[in-house]
Design a protein around this motif. Structure first.
Motif, PDB file in Angstrom:
ATOM      1  N   UNK A  63       2.634  -3.624   4.784  1.00  0.00           N
ATOM      2  CA  UNK A  63       3.142  -3.994   3.462  1.00  0.00           C
ATOM      3  C   UNK A  63       3.004  -5.493   3.252  1.00  0.00           C
ATOM      4  N   UNK A  64       2.221  -5.881   2.258  1.00  0.00           N
ATOM      5  CA  UNK A  64       2.048  -7.293   1.933  1.00  0.00           C
ATOM      6  C   UNK A  64       3.212  -7.734   1.047  1.00  0.00           C
ATOM      7  N   UNK A  65       3.961  -8.738   1.486  1.00  0.00           N
ATOM      8  CA  UNK A  65       5.129  -9.157   0.703  1.00  0.00           C
ATOM      9  C   UNK A  65       4.751  -9.692  -0.678  1.00  0.00           C
ATOM     10  N   UNK A  66       5.476  -9.261  -1.673  1.00  0.00           N
ATOM     11  CA  UNK A  66       5.320  -9.782  -3.019  1.00  0.00           C
ATOM     12  C   UNK A  66       6.134 -11.071  -3.156  1.00  0.00           C
ATOM     13  N   UNK A  67       5.983 -11.740  -4.291  1.00  0.00           N
ATOM     14  CA  UNK A  67       6.788 -12.941  -4.545  1.00  0.00           C
ATOM     15  C   UNK A  67       8.275 -12.593  -4.502  1.00  0.00           C
ATOM     16  N   UNK A  68       8.622 -11.428  -5.043  1.00  0.00           N
ATOM     17  CA  UNK A  68      10.021 -10.991  -5.030  1.00  0.00           C
ATOM     18  C   UNK A  68      10.535 -10.839  -3.602  1.00  0.00           C
ATOM     19  N   UNK A  69       9.701 -10.285  -2.732  1.00  0.00           N
ATOM     20  CA  UNK A  69      10.100 -10.098  -1.340  1.00  0.00           C
ATOM     21  C   UNK A  69      10.331 -11.437  -0.640  1.00  0.00           C
ATOM     22  N   UNK A 106      10.784 -10.424   7.866  1.00  0.00           N
ATOM     23  CA  UNK A 106      11.802  -9.935   6.929  1.00  0.00           C
ATOM     24  C   UNK A 106      11.239  -9.785   5.518  1.00  0.00           C
ATOM     25  N   UNK A 107      10.179 -10.557   5.220  1.00  0.00           N
ATOM     26  CA  UNK A 107       9.566 -10.454   3.897  1.00  0.00           C
ATOM     27  C   UNK A 107       8.937  -9.076   3.699  1.00  0.00           C
ATOM     28  N   UNK A 108       8.231  -8.594   4.722  1.00  0.00           N
ATOM     29  CA  UNK A 108       7.628  -7.258   4.632  1.00  0.00           C
ATOM     30  C   UNK A 108       8.713  -6.187   4.595  1.00  0.00           C
ATOM     31  N   UNK A 109       9.811  -6.437   5.311  1.00  0.00           N
ATOM     32  CA  UNK A 109      10.921  -5.490   5.300  1.00  0.00           C
ATOM     33  C   UNK A 109      11.495  -5.366   3.885  1.00  0.00           C
ATOM     34  N   UNK A 110      11.682  -6.494   3.224  1.00  0.00           N
ATOM     35  CA  UNK A 110      12.192  -6.445   1.854  1.00  0.00           C
ATOM     36  C   UNK A 110      11.207  -5.721   0.936  1.00  0.00           C
ATOM     37  N   UNK A 111       9.913  -5.897   1.186  1.00  0.00           N
ATOM     38  CA  UNK A 111       8.906  -5.206   0.366  1.00  0.00           C
ATOM     39  C   UNK A 111       9.025  -3.694   0.536  1.00  0.00           C
TER      40      UNK A 111
END
Length: 283
Positions: A63-69, A106-111
């Motif tokens: 999962x590539x993190x978005x700006x929101x992530x 954690x960024x990918x986790x949020x995504x």
């Protein structure tokens, strides 16, 4: 182990297994429990091994993190909750410490949370939507099990078929059920019908105004008084906490297996004894 609360006392019996791998049947839980169960017992099963058995795992590295992530991980959770909101609201020091050292992953986790459960759950600073980072290899995480109510009934029927024993099967998640007045609720997307669910971040914030009444039952094979179910869930959770191989968080898993989260393998997870279920018996 004996557990007492109020006028109730219980005997707790652990059900040990190896690691239940993705897509592997959870039958070993039933097989190891049947000989120890008695009529009227509760078999309390953790949700994670059942979800993994169902193949409900995803690889966060994909999962590539978005700006929101990025904002949710680096600003919202790590800094605002780690340094301002968390201390102000009196959340656990351990949780604050973990938030302050959130890794880039954690960024990918949020995504993942955004993709599967949406903003309402992604805004929760930790333990979002019951997604479990522990008990899974490498960068994989487990989602909540599919149809835990049906699973609880299925396991109870299989125990009845094999042994003739009438037991109640309850599937729980360690994420909290809260109480304000007479209302019981959880931030989790699912729960038994008597508990209001899917409140996400709003449930987490409201929970600061109420109090925790225990882990959250996701499914139960027979009808029982809700307060009794929550008491039994608390008893099972207390037993799990003292188990030497308890992995409540990803940090527990790293410490126990002596490896970075991304290097932990199925073989490493299978090298320790797991306790996916506990028998709770009234005495």
């Amino acid at each position: 182990m004996e557990y007492s609360e109020g006028n109730s006392s219980y005997r707790l019996i652990n059900i040990n297994t190896g690691y239940i791998k993705p897509g592997e049947p959870y039958d070993v839980i039933i097989e190891n429990a049947v000989g120890l169960l008695e009529d009227g017992d509760f078999l309390v099963v953790s949700e994670t091994p059942l979800a993994i058995s169902q193949g409900r795992i995803v690889d966060e590295a994909e999962f590539k993190p978005s700006f929101s992530a990025y904002i949710l991980a680096d600003v919202w959770s790590k800094y605002l909750w780690g340094y301002i909101f968390g201390p102000l609201m009196g959340i656990k020091k351990r949780t604050i410490k973990n938030l302050r050292k959130l890794p880039p992953e954690a960024r990918s986790h949020k995504e993942v949370i955004l993709c599967y459960y949406g903003w309402k759950h992604a805004l929760k600073p930790a333990s979002e939507a019951g997604v479990d980072l522990s008990n899974a290899p490498g960068s994989y995480v487990s989602l909540l099990p599919d149809d835990p109510q049906g699973l609880s009934e299925e396991i109870a029927r299989e125990i009845q078929r094999i042994s003739g024993k009438n037991v109640t099967v309850m599937i729980i998640d360690t994420d909290a059920t809260y109480k304000i007045g007479k209302t019981k609720f959880t931030s989790l997307p699912i729960s038994i019908t008597e508990i209001r669910n899917n409140w996400g971040m709003f449930g987490y914030l409201l929970g600061r105004l109420g109090h925790i009444v225990g882990p959250t039952p996701l499914g139960v094979s027979q009808d029982h008084n809700l307060d009794e179910l929550l008491q039994i869930a608390r008893a099972a959770e207390e037993y799990q906490k003292i188990h030497e191989n308890n992995m409540e968080t990803v940090y527990d898993m790293q410490e126990l297996l002596e490896g970075d989260v991304n290097t932990i393998t199925l073989d490493m997870l299978d090298s320790i004894t797991h306790t996916p279920a506990v028998i709770v018996r009234k005495v």
